[in-house]
Each structure stands twice: as structure tokens, then as C-alpha cells.
Scaffold this motif. Structure first.
Motif, mmCIF file in Angstrom:
data_model
loop_
_atom_site.group_PDB
_atom_site.id
_atom_site.type_symbol
_atom_site.label_atom_id
_atom_site.label_comp_id
_atom_site.label_asym_id
_atom_site.label_seq_id
_atom_site.Cartn_x
_atom_site.Cartn_y
_atom_site.Cartn_z
ATOM 1 N N ASP A 23 -33.334 31.810 -11.174
ATOM 2 C CA ASP A 23 -32.571 33.038 -10.896
ATOM 3 C C ASP A 23 -32.649 33.407 -9.414
ATOM 4 O O ASP A 23 -31.648 33.787 -8.804
ATOM 5 C CB ASP A 23 -33.106 34.209 -11.739
ATOM 6 C CG ASP A 23 -32.766 34.074 -13.209
ATOM 7 O OD1 ASP A 23 -31.796 33.362 -13.527
ATOM 8 O OD2 ASP A 23 -33.474 34.676 -14.032
ATOM 9 N N ASP B 286 -19.818 33.755 -14.029
ATOM 10 C CA ASP B 286 -20.734 33.100 -14.979
ATOM 11 C C ASP B 286 -20.209 31.741 -15.412
ATOM 12 O O ASP B 286 -20.971 30.769 -15.515
ATOM 13 C CB ASP B 286 -20.950 33.994 -16.203
ATOM 14 C CG ASP B 286 -21.743 35.249 -15.871
ATOM 15 O OD1 ASP B 286 -22.500 35.224 -14.887
ATOM 16 O OD2 ASP B 286 -21.599 36.257 -16.587
ATOM 17 N N TYR C 124 -23.200 41.555 -5.488
ATOM 18 C CA TYR C 124 -23.063 41.256 -6.922
ATOM 19 C C TYR C 124 -24.202 40.367 -7.407
ATOM 20 O O TYR C 124 -24.741 40.567 -8.506
ATOM 21 C CB TYR C 124 -21.719 40.589 -7.181
ATOM 22 C CG TYR C 124 -21.452 40.288 -8.633
ATOM 23 C CD1 TYR C 124 -21.389 41.323 -9.576
ATOM 24 C CD2 TYR C 124 -21.263 38.988 -9.076
ATOM 25 C CE1 TYR C 124 -21.149 41.054 -10.915
ATOM 26 C CE2 TYR C 124 -21.020 38.700 -10.408
ATOM 27 C CZ TYR C 124 -20.962 39.744 -11.330
ATOM 28 O OH TYR C 124 -20.736 39.468 -12.658
ATOM 29 N N TYR D 267 -27.300 42.421 -7.717
ATOM 30 C CA TYR D 267 -27.158 43.263 -8.922
ATOM 31 C C TYR D 267 -27.468 42.458 -10.182
ATOM 32 O O TYR D 267 -28.224 42.913 -11.059
ATOM 33 C CB TYR D 267 -25.740 43.827 -8.987
ATOM 34 C CG TYR D 267 -25.371 44.409 -10.331
ATOM 35 C CD1 TYR D 267 -25.863 45.644 -10.737
ATOM 36 C CD2 TYR D 267 -24.533 43.705 -11.190
ATOM 37 C CE1 TYR D 267 -25.535 46.172 -11.985
ATOM 38 C CE2 TYR D 267 -24.197 44.219 -12.430
ATOM 39 C CZ TYR D 267 -24.693 45.452 -12.821
ATOM 40 O OH TYR D 267 -24.361 45.964 -14.062
ATOM 41 N N LYS D 268 -26.920 41.234 -10.283
ATOM 42 C CA LYS D 268 -27.170 40.395 -11.456
ATOM 43 C C LYS D 268 -28.641 40.008 -11.548
ATOM 44 O O LYS D 268 -29.220 39.970 -12.638
ATOM 45 C CB LYS D 268 -26.311 39.127 -11.392
ATOM 46 C CG LYS D 268 -24.849 39.340 -11.732
ATOM 47 C CD LYS D 268 -24.066 38.036 -11.679
ATOM 48 C CE LYS D 268 -24.544 37.064 -12.740
ATOM 49 N NZ LYS D 268 -23.741 35.807 -12.723
ATOM 50 N N LEU E 249 -31.249 41.669 -10.468
ATOM 51 C CA LEU E 249 -32.047 42.819 -10.892
ATOM 52 C C LEU E 249 -31.712 43.243 -12.323
ATOM 53 O O LEU E 249 -32.583 43.726 -13.059
ATOM 54 C CB LEU E 249 -31.818 43.996 -9.936
ATOM 55 C CG LEU E 249 -32.245 43.765 -8.475
ATOM 56 C CD1 LEU E 249 -31.849 44.958 -7.619
ATOM 57 C CD2 LEU E 249 -33.746 43.521 -8.383
ATOM 58 N N LYS E 250 -30.473 43.046 -12.721
ATOM 59 C CA LYS E 250 -30.018 43.493 -14.038
ATOM 60 C C LYS E 250 -30.755 42.791 -15.171
ATOM 61 O O LYS E 250 -31.001 43.377 -16.228
ATOM 62 C CB LYS E 250 -28.507 43.254 -14.168
ATOM 63 C CG LYS E 250 -27.912 43.768 -15.478
ATOM 64 C CD LYS E 250 -26.421 43.466 -15.552
ATOM 65 C CE LYS E 250 -25.838 43.932 -16.875
ATOM 66 N NZ LYS E 250 -24.388 43.591 -16.988
ATOM 67 N N ILE E 251 -31.096 41.514 -14.960
ATOM 68 C CA ILE E 251 -31.746 40.752 -16.041
ATOM 69 C C ILE E 251 -33.267 40.933 -16.028
ATOM 70 O O ILE E 251 -33.999 40.167 -16.673
ATOM 71 C CB ILE E 251 -31.394 39.255 -15.951
ATOM 72 C CG1 ILE E 251 -31.800 38.658 -14.602
ATOM 73 C CG2 ILE E 251 -29.919 39.042 -16.202
ATOM 74 C CD1 ILE E 251 -31.525 37.166 -14.480
ATOM 75 N N GLY E 252 -33.726 41.928 -15.290
ATOM 76 C CA GLY E 252 -35.147 42.273 -15.345
ATOM 77 C C GLY E 252 -35.984 41.743 -14.214
ATOM 78 O O GLY E 252 -37.217 41.914 -14.217
ATOM 79 N N SER F 282 -37.298 41.490 -10.203
ATOM 80 C CA SER F 282 -37.558 42.426 -9.108
ATOM 81 C C SER F 282 -38.034 41.618 -7.908
ATOM 82 O O SER F 282 -38.507 40.491 -8.051
ATOM 83 C CB SER F 282 -38.619 43.455 -9.506
ATOM 84 O OG SER F 282 -39.845 42.818 -9.821
#
Length: 277
Positions: free
Chosen positions: A44, A107, A208, A211-212, A214-217, A219
């Protein structure tokens, strides 16, 4: 912090700084480099890193062309300020196609095209196109010699060509330069508009991706933050050199050398993929 990882990030920054502006595909090269120089990080993070370090590259454009891009400059006349705003409106219009389709298919493209074979095919395909376009245009006079005479319609068409660069290995600069030359722009105008077009696109893509991430958890820890900053700074410095080289190069040369480079690299990659993979 892993010293070897720092060296890898510096190398990736150099690759990004060179390949972002030369029409040979930065994302494609970063994917290929990762095959041999594995960054010690999660999948990621690496996916996000490859996009976000482009911010360093784009800041080189902002710095080098700040005067031309600044509509608030006190040294500009009212007419020059208006012309600068018009340029930004053209850039904004041309950014819409890639921005919309990038959000819709990000995606899907990551899943199906971020691998060896698609990158190699795109490198070869657009390498051939560069040679064909340059041969086709040999002896023809461009119809657009300055950014000021670049129409909104032409800008939007160039933006449509930028959509093609969503596939890794294509090259954002390569797709837009080919498109611009095909519809009558000089090489110099094609390259400059490509640089400016990258500003909203890269800022948007980087935001973007963060954002993706951080969005999936995920940091950012201190190590990841330092690696991102280091990669971006190296990309910035190298980009300044690459941009100056390209703009001087195309004053007397065409883009065919980049086409041949792409073809040779694509063939080598396919050979490696068939033998090793």
C-alpha cells in the motif's frame, strides 16, 4: 532508519525526476525498478509512494515557470495577467477528462495494468507512435507556435490524449506530446503545455492516493514521512535538470530518440518476462 532503504528511495527519486518529463513513462519505470530494487515497505505504501513523489517533480515546474504561471505578478501588465488566467483556464479544461476517468477506473487500472507485460507493451506501442508521428510531420509547419494561440478546443483534445496515460507505460508527457503534435502544435508548445497540465493532475492524483492510503486504515509513521519527503526532494532537484535538458534538446531535435529507447526497453522487458517470469 534503514540506510539501504534510504538509498533505494534516493534512486527512485532520481528515476521519477528523469522519467516524469522525458516521454518514457515515470510510473512504468518505477514499477519496473521495483522488480529489482525492492523498497522495504508495504504494498500500500509503495503504491502511494510512486504517485506522491511526483509532487516533487511537479514543484520543479512551478519553480521554473513561476513567472509565466503567476497571474498576480506585479511585473505583468493587465493584458499579460489576463493571458495567464486564460492559460490556467485551458489547463483546467484539459485536466477534466483524465481527472474524471482516473477517479472512476483507478482501482481497475491498478489491478490489471500495474505489471510487467502491460508496461512493456505500452512502452513499445507509444515508441512506435512517436517515430510514426515524427516521420509523418517531417517538413510540416506547426499551426500553433505559442501558448497564447493554443485554442480551448486544442487544449481539450490534448486533455483527451492525456487519458491514455492512465495505463502505466504510456507516459503522461508522451501521450499529450504526441496528441499536441498531431493536431498542429510545435514541439516546444506541446512540451510546455504538458508540463503545466501536469500540475492539477499530479496534485489531484497524489491527494487521492494519500486519501486511499489513509482510508484503508493506514497511517504515516516518522520513517514513512521521511521517505516520502526525501523521494520528493530528490525528484524535485532531478526534475529541474531534466526539464531544462528536454526544452533545450527539442529546439534542434525531434522525439524519435525517445521512441527508439521505449521500443528497446520494452523488448528487453518482454524478454526478461518470458525467460525469468
Amino acid at each position: 532508519m534503514d540506510f539501504i532503504n534510504i538509498l533505494k528511495v534516493i534512486f527512485l527519486g532520481v528515476v521519477e525526476g528523469i522519467t516524469e518529463w522525458l516521454p518514457i513513462s515515470s510510473t512504468g519505470h518505477l514499477i519496473l525498478v521495483d522488480e529489482f530494487i525492492k523498497l522495504n515497505a508495504s504494498a500500500d505504501f509503495k503504491e502511494m509512494f510512486n504517485v506522491v513523489i511526483q509532487l516533487g517533480a511537479i514543484m520543479a515546474v512551478v519553480v521554473l515557470y513561476f513567472s509565466k504561471l503567476n497571474p498576480f505578478s506585479s511585473t505583468k501588465t493587465a493584458g499579460q495577467k489576463k493571458a495567464t488566467w486564460v492559460l490556467w483556464f485551458k489547463v483546467a479544461l484539459a485536466s477534466i477528462p483524465a481527472g474524471v476517468l482516473g477517479l472512476l477506473f483507478d482501482d481497475f487500472l491498478e489491478e490489471h495494468f500495474h505489471s510487467f507485460l502491460p508496461v512493456a507493451i505500452m512502452l513499445i506501442l507509444y515508441g512506435v507512435l512517436f517515430i510514426i508521428v515524427e516521420n509523418r510531420n517531417k517538413g510540416k509547419e506547426p499551426t500553433t507556435f505559442t501558448l497564447g494561440t493554443l485554442s480551448y478546443q486544442t487544449a481539450f483534445i490534448i486533455g483527451l490524449f492525456q487519458v491514455l496515460s492512465l495505463i502505466p507505460g504510456t507516459s503522461r508527457s508522451g501521450a499529450t506530446i504526441i496528441g499536441a503534435i498531431l493536431i498542429g502544435c510545435s514541439r516546444y508548445v506541446a512540451a510546455e503545455f504538458t508540463f503545466f497540465l501536469g500540475i492539477p493532475v499530479m496534485f489531484g492524483a497524489s491527494g487521492y492516493k494519500i486519501y486511499k492510503f489513509l482510508k484503508i486504515g493506514n497511517s504515516f509513521d516518522m520513517t514513512q514521512t521521511v521517505l516520502l519527503l526525501l523521494g520528493s526532494i530528490v525528484a524535485f532537484v532531478v526534475s529541474i535538470i531534466a526539464i531544462k535538458f528536454l526544452m533545450n534538446y527539442i529546439k534542434k531535435n525531434d522525439f524519435k530518440v525517445f521512441g527508439w529507447y521505449r521500443i528497446a526497453l520494452g523488448v528487453i522487458i518482454i524478454a526478461y518476462w518470458l525467460i525469468v517470469k
